[in-house]
Design a protein around this motif. Structure first.
Motif, PDB file in Angstrom:
ATOM      1  N   LYS A   1     -14.432  10.553  -8.104  1.00  0.00           N
ATOM      2  CA  LYS A   1     -13.493  10.155  -7.051  1.00  0.00           C
ATOM      3  C   LYS A   1     -12.085  10.653  -7.340  1.00  0.00           C
ATOM      4  CE  LYS A   1     -15.096   7.356  -3.716  1.00  0.00           C
ATOM      5  NZ  LYS A   1     -14.710   7.435  -2.310  1.00  0.00           N
TER       6      LYS A   1
ATOM      7  N   ASN B   1     -17.818  13.425  -3.602  1.00  0.00           N
ATOM      8  CA  ASN B   1     -17.662  12.016  -3.247  1.00  0.00           C
ATOM      9  C   ASN B   1     -18.992  11.369  -2.879  1.00  0.00           C
ATOM     10  OD1 ASN B   1     -14.653  11.057  -3.065  1.00  0.00           O
ATOM     11  ND2 ASN B   1     -14.683  13.199  -2.454  1.00  0.00           N
TER      12      ASN B   1
ATOM     13  N   THR C   1     -13.518   8.390   1.593  1.00  0.00           N
ATOM     14  CA  THR C   1     -14.276   9.644   1.707  1.00  0.00           C
ATOM     15  C   THR C   1     -14.286  10.145   3.144  1.00  0.00           C
ATOM     16  OG1 THR C   1     -15.679   9.025  -0.168  1.00  0.00           O
ATOM     17  CG2 THR C   1     -16.525  10.704   1.327  1.00  0.00           C
TER      18      THR C   1
ATOM     19  N   THR D   1      -8.690   9.976  -2.406  1.00  0.00           N
ATOM     20  CA  THR D   1      -9.679   9.567  -3.411  1.00  0.00           C
ATOM     21  C   THR D   1      -9.139   9.332  -4.822  1.00  0.00           C
ATOM     22  OG1 THR D   1     -10.296  11.907  -3.461  1.00  0.00           O
ATOM     23  CG2 THR D   1     -11.701  10.428  -2.217  1.00  0.00           C
TER      24      THR D   1
END
Length: 555
Positions: free
Chosen positions: A208, A158, A138, A237
């Motif tokens: 994510k 996130n 992140t 991610t």
């Protein structure tokens, strides 16, 4: 070996950051690329020897909370790291030669750190290292995104995922009393709030990865330059989401609804990506929709065959990244034209890129066929069919049919050059030879069918949708998000403000206090006024107080 690689990545990144602001940054970037290539070659020689090393360092050593930093070499980590490293190296090269950012070392430093974050997350054996690795993706993604609006949405999604992950693991730890990932199976028998834990893990993985309901995180990257789009797509991610799913899958299996719901999300993501790849006009958006389709397929593959993360998915991911690079070449060849509706007929003038595109479809199809097993037919056939159909439609609009380019694009249209085409051709040739794709009849047949479908232009009836501005500009998921989630919450807040704040608090509580205060003030004003009746009243009150005090003293 993994420990050495992790430390070297951190060391090289730190040194590179020191020279970001110096002169000759392109030279320094080239040296970093050479260093990375030599190290990748060294890894290809070392990893097949399977010299597994154990490197575990005590991180937290409280009596009831033992956490260790695990950077041990395992066969599974090697099998994931080799194809991922080659993909990262290709993106490293793209960042160096891409005309918009070929002098920025910072992007390549983030590529190095992404690989280090992958090692940290993939090697985790407890909750602490898992959370640190997840948060690292992140933070690094935040710094790679240079558009404030996209950065805000990325952080929001996130942060939601990290909080869901932290809450779920906290509930598990409160019951098991251990943070070891190896003990997650015991939670199925001893745990409580199982549905809540499974739902939180599912939210973390989906958010994510940018799958359906959260795909705006992935699709909004089209506002960035193409090299950042590719780096974010294949090193950030979505990759973290796959690792979290692989490591926390036992927590999803404890709930009867989690896996079926996840499959529904994957199907919706696949269909959403297919529709976007056909309809949306922006070439970077098409690449992102194709990537969304790939991750939907990858998660479905991983759910059916857990070992696919180590033997298959990363090789196919390299082929998908190469397809993205072909779109980069088209974008550069057409003087950074972003809209496919303004292309058409390019095959006559950029024949090299056309041939590489056909070869890319061949390699992509071959990679899928290489890892096909009969148990995957219900996943493999829909994904391959829809993807080849989308690629054929994109290829028709770029290379065949009528030319729609304006005078500037037509005058400057030419192949992106050997600096892009030669490394891509070398990679394709290595894949054809290494995977023996030349001997697979299915690959030839499917590639030929896709080419014929592209030449036919069977889906060209969708092309007028490129002129539909509401369709092209609409952010449907944001509208749904605002309509179904934010708007009800705002209405509830408005109702609570009117009912509680305005009626109860302001009209009742504050109003009563105000009336009482006003009454008291008016009484005091009359008492303090200069009228003879008030003076007499004050005199009687004073005498009363004196008489009462004397009586109280002598009582």
């Amino acid at each position: 070996m993994i420990l050495q690689l992790f430390l070297n990545l951190l060391l090289v990144s730190a040194l590179a950051l020191l020279i970001v602001q110096t002169e000759h940054r392109r030279v320094w970037t080239a040296l970093l690329l050479v260093l990375g290539t030599l190290f990748a070659w060294h890894l290809t020689q070392i990893f097949p020897l399977h010299q597994h090393e154990t490197a575990v360092f005590s991180w937290i050593s409280y009596p009831h909370l033992q956490a260790s930093l695990n950077l041990s070499t395992t066969h599974g980590l090697e099998m994931m790291l080799l194809p991922l490293g080659l993909t990262a190296l290709a993106l490293f090269y793209l960042n160096m030669v891409y005309p918009h950012e070929n002098s920025r070392i910072g992007v390549n430093v983030l590529v190095l750190l992404f690989v280090a974050a992958f090692i940290l997350l993939a090697g985790s054996r407890d909750f602490i290292q898992l959370l640190v690795g997840s948060c690292s993706y992140t933070v690094l993604g935040f710094y790679l995104i240079n558009q404030p609006a996209d950065r805000q949405k990325f952080v929001f999604y996130n942060f939601l995922a990290e909080m869901a992950l932290f809450t779920a693991l906290a509930v598990v730890y409160s019951k098991l009393g251990t943070i070891s990932l190896d003990q997650l199976g015991a939670y199925q028998a001893e745990g409580y709030h199982k549905d809540l834990v499974a739902l939180l893990i599912l939210v973390a993985v989906v958010a994510k990865s940018g799958l359906f309901l959260f795909q705006n995180q992935l699709l909004d990257w089209q506002e960035l330059t193409f090299n950042r789009v590719m780096t974010l797509s294949f090193l950030t991610t979505p990759l973290a989401g796959m690792l979290l799913f692989a490591k926390l899958q036992p927590l999803l299996l404890i709930s009867p609804f989690a896996i079926p719901l996840f499959k529904v999300i994957l199907v919706m993501s696949l269909l959403w990506g297919f529709a976007g790849a056909l309809v949306i006009d922006n070439i970077k958006a098409k690449a992102l929709y194709l990537n969304l389709m790939f991750y939907s397929f990858a998660f479905a593959w991983l759910e059916q065959v857990p070992e696919a993360l180590e033997n298959g998915i990363f090789y196919v991911m390299g082929a998908v990244a190469a397809l993205n690079l072909l779109l980069v070449m088209v974008n550069i060849s057409s003087s950074n034209e972003h809209y496919i509706s303004l292309m058409g007929g390019f095959g006559r003038r950029i024949k090299l890129t056309l041939l590489l595109s056909i070869l890319g479809v061949f390699v992509f199809t071959g990679c899928l066929c290489r890892f096909y097993t009969p148990q995957l037919y219900h996943i493999f056939i829909p994904y391959l069919g829809l993807t080849l159909m989308a690629l054929a439609h994109i290829g028709y609009n770029i290379y065949f049919g009528s030319e729609h380019a304006d005078e500037r694009v037509s005058a400057l249209l030419k192949n992106a050059g050997f600096i892009y085409g030669l490394p891509l051709f070398a990679g394709y040739a290595a894949a054809v030879w290494g995977l023996k794709l030349y001997a697979c009849g299915w690959v030839w047949g499917l590639t030929g069918a896709a080419l014929l479908f592209s030449l036919s232009g069977a889906l060209r009836f969708l092309n007028p949708l490129a002129d539909n501005e509401p369709l092209q500009e609409a952010d449907w998921m944001s509208r749904i998000y605002h309509s179904l989630l934010l708007l009800p919450l705002r209405m509830l807040g408005r109702i609570l403000w009117l009912a509680v704040d305005f009626v109860v608090i302001e009209r009742t509580v504050i109003g009563s206090i105000s009336e009482t205060t006003a009454l008291l003030v008016r009484g005091l004003q009359r008492i303090q006024s200069a009228l003879w009746l008030n003076n007499l009243l004050m005199l009687l009150i004073g005498l009363g107080i004196i008489i009462f005090a004397i009586g109280y003293c002598y009582a």
